[in-house]
Write a protein that holds these residues in place. Structure first.
Motif, PDB file in Angstrom:
ATOM      1  N   GLU B 143       0.809  -1.223   0.000  1.00  0.00           N
ATOM      2  CA  GLU B 143       0.000   0.000   0.000  1.00  0.00           C
ATOM      3  C   GLU B 143       0.843   1.274   0.000  1.00  0.00           C
ATOM      4  OE1 GLU B 143      -3.635   0.392   2.519  1.00  0.00           O
ATOM      5  OE2 GLU B 143      -3.547  -1.792   2.393  1.00  0.00           O
ATOM      6  N   ASN B 144       2.069   1.182   0.542  1.00  0.00           N
ATOM      7  CA  ASN B 144       2.930   2.367   0.507  1.00  0.00           C
ATOM      8  C   ASN B 144       3.961   2.287  -0.613  1.00  0.00           C
ATOM      9  OD1 ASN B 144       4.432   0.327   1.515  1.00  0.00           O
ATOM     10  ND2 ASN B 144       5.103   1.362   3.386  1.00  0.00           N
ATOM     11  N   GLY B 145       3.793   1.338  -1.530  1.00  0.00           N
ATOM     12  CA  GLY B 145       4.745   1.164  -2.630  1.00  0.00           C
ATOM     13  C   GLY B 145       4.421   2.058  -3.812  1.00  0.00           C
ATOM     14  N   TRP B 146       5.354   2.078  -4.793  1.00  0.00           N
ATOM     15  CA  TRP B 146       5.183   2.937  -5.966  1.00  0.00           C
ATOM     16  C   TRP B 146       3.865   2.666  -6.695  1.00  0.00           C
ATOM     17  CZ3 TRP B 146      10.834   2.093  -8.103  1.00  0.00           C
ATOM     18  CH2 TRP B 146      11.726   2.787  -7.284  1.00  0.00           C
ATOM     19  N   LEU B 147       3.534   1.382  -6.891  1.00  0.00           N
ATOM     20  CA  LEU B 147       2.315   1.054  -7.633  1.00  0.00           C
ATOM     21  C   LEU B 147       1.120   0.878  -6.709  1.00  0.00           C
ATOM     22  CD1 LEU B 147       3.950  -1.481 -10.110  1.00  0.00           C
ATOM     23  CD2 LEU B 147       3.189   0.838 -10.628  1.00  0.00           C
ATOM     24  N   GLY B 148       1.343   0.225  -5.562  1.00  0.00           N
ATOM     25  CA  GLY B 148       0.266   0.041  -4.596  1.00  0.00           C
ATOM     26  C   GLY B 148      -0.285   1.378  -4.121  1.00  0.00           C
ATOM     27  N   GLY B 149       0.597   2.367  -3.970  1.00  0.00           N
ATOM     28  CA  GLY B 149       0.177   3.701  -3.543  1.00  0.00           C
ATOM     29  C   GLY B 149      -0.747   4.374  -4.546  1.00  0.00           C
ATOM     30  N   LEU B 150      -0.528   4.072  -5.842  1.00  0.00           N
ATOM     31  CA  LEU B 150      -1.399   4.649  -6.871  1.00  0.00           C
ATOM     32  C   LEU B 150      -2.782   4.013  -6.854  1.00  0.00           C
ATOM     33  CD1 LEU B 150       1.071   4.765  -9.932  1.00  0.00           C
ATOM     34  CD2 LEU B 150       0.364   6.662  -8.465  1.00  0.00           C
ATOM     35  N   LEU B 151      -2.817   2.715  -6.489  1.00  0.00           N
ATOM     36  CA  LEU B 151      -4.083   1.984  -6.539  1.00  0.00           C
ATOM     37  C   LEU B 151      -4.886   2.124  -5.251  1.00  0.00           C
ATOM     38  CD1 LEU B 151      -2.682  -1.253  -8.220  1.00  0.00           C
ATOM     39  CD2 LEU B 151      -4.128   0.478  -9.309  1.00  0.00           C
ATOM     40  N   ALA B 152      -4.185   2.368  -4.119  1.00  0.00           N
ATOM     41  CA  ALA B 152      -4.850   2.416  -2.818  1.00  0.00           C
ATOM     42  C   ALA B 152      -6.023   3.406  -2.767  1.00  0.00           C
ATOM     43  CB  ALA B 152      -3.830   2.710  -1.716  1.00  0.00           C
ATOM     44  N   PRO B 153      -5.903   4.646  -3.318  1.00  0.00           N
ATOM     45  CA  PRO B 153      -7.036   5.584  -3.258  1.00  0.00           C
ATOM     46  C   PRO B 153      -8.312   5.036  -3.900  1.00  0.00           C
ATOM     47  CG  PRO B 153      -5.051   6.722  -3.965  1.00  0.00           C
ATOM     48  CD  PRO B 153      -4.723   5.264  -3.927  1.00  0.00           C
ATOM     49  N   PHE B 154      -8.164   4.097  -4.842  1.00  0.00           N
ATOM     50  CA  PHE B 154      -9.342   3.510  -5.486  1.00  0.00           C
ATOM     51  C   PHE B 154      -9.853   2.280  -4.721  1.00  0.00           C
ATOM     52  CE2 PHE B 154      -6.730   5.507  -8.757  1.00  0.00           C
ATOM     53  CZ  PHE B 154      -7.629   6.411  -9.287  1.00  0.00           C
ATOM     54  N   GLY B 155      -9.260   2.017  -3.574  1.00  0.00           N
ATOM     55  CA  GLY B 155      -9.692   0.871  -2.779  1.00  0.00           C
ATOM     56  C   GLY B 155      -9.219  -0.463  -3.329  1.00  0.00           C
ATOM     57  N   ILE B 156      -8.201  -0.441  -4.235  1.00  0.00           N
ATOM     58  CA  ILE B 156      -7.690  -1.693  -4.789  1.00  0.00           C
ATOM     59  C   ILE B 156      -6.467  -2.140  -3.991  1.00  0.00           C
ATOM     60  CG2 ILE B 156      -6.800  -2.854  -6.854  1.00  0.00           C
ATOM     61  CD1 ILE B 156      -8.170  -0.622  -8.498  1.00  0.00           C
ATOM     62  N   LYS B 157      -6.571  -3.301  -3.358  1.00  0.00           N
ATOM     63  CA  LYS B 157      -5.409  -3.863  -2.657  1.00  0.00           C
ATOM     64  C   LYS B 157      -4.835  -4.993  -3.495  1.00  0.00           C
ATOM     65  CE  LYS B 157      -5.327  -4.208   1.899  1.00  0.00           C
ATOM     66  NZ  LYS B 157      -5.720  -4.639   3.267  1.00  0.00           N
ATOM     67  N   VAL B 158      -3.533  -4.942  -3.705  1.00  0.00           N
ATOM     68  CA  VAL B 158      -2.902  -5.965  -4.545  1.00  0.00           C
ATOM     69  C   VAL B 158      -2.054  -6.908  -3.694  1.00  0.00           C
ATOM     70  CG1 VAL B 158      -1.373  -6.395  -6.498  1.00  0.00           C
ATOM     71  CG2 VAL B 158      -2.886  -4.403  -6.511  1.00  0.00           C
TER      72      VAL B 158
END
Lengths: 262, 299
Positions: B143-158
């Motif tokens: 969630e604090n990563g380069w890509l995870g951080g971009l997706l987190a605001p949309f509620g997408i957890k990878v």
């Protein structure tokens, strides 16, 4: 349309392939060069590097010999069941690394088929170097052979037959005629075999026992550090393997260019 | 004169072919030495490293009664792990099929800045150790990563979800599709497409009626190779998966867990199911490759 396709391709490759590689080095140097060298020179890290080099050296040499011998038998002669033999050589590619490790535990583990015999003679295979080497050899088994076989089949037998009819011995023919003809493919196979041998995780993980400083290879050491939240140290060891991957890729491109120019 | 020479040449050719045919029927036509010893060593080494270990696995299973075997492999946790491994591998291979095709197209047909570099990095998943890929992908998609951080605001957890497993499987499978399809597209002659275009076909028709039928077998082979690799994948997945039983636990991990509990029979039963599936896939891939060669060779 054209820029849409190129844009999508570049974006996909950047996200999935380039970024992970960049992230490894970024995380490794996140606190600067001093802590990086400190983590790299840690005795456990050095022991892991030494073990990995040893395991890779044994496995690559044995698979190199096997690859040459198998390619000679398969490419230079006609015999029944050749197709089956080639398929069997390729078989380890389709076995999950974890299962490769499991098979050796079943054979040589304490409860395995040869477990009692090994214990009686005080020989350690599982949770020791021989098990790690065996698992690595199995996982990297096809690499050299499958680079050589198609090339040697394509090249045919004429040059060897000429050498033999001029009085060369079998070994002379092999070293002076066959080997120079396949040297780039051989080097490429060895390169791939080595990269996989040094980086193998699943199979080695099952047979190693994770004894720090003793049976931990670099990939296993990366896992242990990572699970202990020592992320910087973990990525430091990972960066060495990532560097190996980069060298492998550059060597591959160079070899292909050599091969085409000849 | 001419015809006499032709006849003579024809006769000579006939003699040569019949001689070579006769030679082929003999077992060892070659003057090259070393057949016995190299084949013997090959078979010995193959047996020691590959065949005996596989045999040992099946021997272990033979200890089990069929009912025991069946109850192990149909238990909820095992079924779920197999479903995760095979289902997500299929999904990842499908995504790689689409994007792999796109990437091959861009690399082969277009010139763009950095094309050779992008071509070279296709092989990163072959060269980068799986554990390294695993921790790198986890860091990127956290969630604090380069890509995870971009997706987190949309509620997408990878990371730590099945979606994370999918990402790792896409990573390791991509080069199989690209490297299988690329040479076939390079060999595909532009004249075929030009002919179709002059006959009035539009771009989509050219793609679906001319290009896809020719590269289709290679695409399928790449898909099957990516799928086969993903099913058995362990190293790159376990860091990002979260490894929750019945949620994000892959079959190879369950084998490792059973081994650590000293439940060798359970581990072996799961392994045999996966191994049989892999062998089936290998046979299918062999067929596909032959089909692909025939297709490509005819053109």
């Amino acid at each position: 349309m054209r820029w849409l396709i190129v844009g999508a391709a570049v974006a996909f490759l950047t996200v999935f392939l380039a970024l992970p590689l960049v992230a490894v080095f970024q995380q490794a140097f996140v606190r600067g060069i001093g802590p990086y060298l400190g983590a790299l020179m840690h005795p456990d890290a050095l022991a892991a590097i030494r073990l990995t080099l040893l395991v890779a050296a044994i496995s690559v040499i044995l698979n190199l010999l096997f690859g040459l011998i198998a390619a000679w038998a398969i490419a230079k002669f006609e015999f029944r069941g050749k197709g089956v033999l080639i398929t069997l050589i390729d078989l380890p590619f389709s076995i999950s690394p974890v299962i490769s490790g499991l098979m050796f535990v079943l054979l040589f583990g304490a409860q395995g088929f040869f477990g009692r015999f090994l214990q009686a003679h005080d020989i350690k295979v599982i949770f020791a170097l021989p098990g790690i080497v065996l698992a690595t050899i199995l996982v990297t088994f096809p690499f050299v052979a499958r680079e050589l076989i198609p090339l040697m089949q394509e090249q045919g037998n004429q040059e060897e037959e000429a050498a033999i009819s001029l009085g060369a011995s079998g070994l002379q023919t092999f070293f002076r005629v066959t080997l120079p003809n396949v040297k780039w493919a051989l080097l490429y196979g060895v390169l791939l075999c080595n990269a996989r041998a040094m980086g193998e995780f699943g199979a080695v993980s099952v047979v190693s026992g994770h004894i720090r400083g003793e049976t931990n290879t670099m990939p296993l050491h990366i896992e242990i550090l990572y699970n202990e939240y020592q992320f910087m140290a973990s990525f430091t060891v990972a960066s060495v393997l990532a560097l190996l991957a980069l060298v492998t890729l550059i060597a591959k491109v160079t070899l292909e260019r050599y091969d085409q120019s000849e | 004169m001419n015809s006499v020479a032709d006849i003579a040449a024809g006769e000579a050719e006939h003699l040569v072919t019949s001689a070579s045919m006769r030679r082929k029927t003999k077992r060892h036509p070659s003057v090259i030495p070393g057949f016995g010893i190299t084949l013997g060593l090959t078979l010995t080494w193959l047996a020691l490293i590959v065949l005996i270990p596989i045999g040992g696995l099946f021997l272990k299973i033979a200890d089990l009664r069929f009912g025991e075997f069946w109850s192990i492999v149909t238990s909820r946790r095992v079924l779920h792990a197999l479903e995760i491994s095979f289902g997500l591998s299929l999904g990842a291979a499908a995504i790689n099929l689409v994007f792999g095709m796109l990437i091959v197209w861009a690399l082969v047909r277009y010139e763009f800045p950095g094309r050779r570099v992008f071509d070279a990095i296709i092989d990163i998943p072959f060269a980068l150790p799986t554990a390294v890929a695993g921790i790198a992908l986890t860091t990127l998609f956290a969630e604090n990563g380069w890509l995870g951080g971009l997706l987190a605001p949309f509620g997408i957890k990878v990371a730590y979800t099945p979606l994370g497993i999918l990402m790792a499987l896409i990573f390791i499978g991509l080069p199989f599709v690209v490297r299988t399809v690329q040479p076939v597209l390079i060999d595909l002659e532009a004249e075929l497409e030009e002919a179709a275009a002059t006959l009035g076909a539009n771009r989509w028709q050219i793609f679906t009626r001319v290009i896809v039928p020719i590269i289709g077998p290679a695409l399928l082979t790449g898909f099957a190779l990516a799928f086969a690799r993903a099913v058995g994948e362990y190293g790159s997945v376990i860091f990002i998966a979260g490894n929750l039983p019945n949620v994000s636990e892959i079959a190879p991990l369950l084998i490792v867990i059973r081994l650590e509990e000293f439940k060798y029979a359970d581990a072996s039963a799961i392994a045999v199911v996966m191994l049989l599936a892999s062998f089936g896939l290998l046979l299918a891939i062999n067929r596909l490759q032959r089909w692909s060669e025939v297709r490509a060779g005819r053109l």
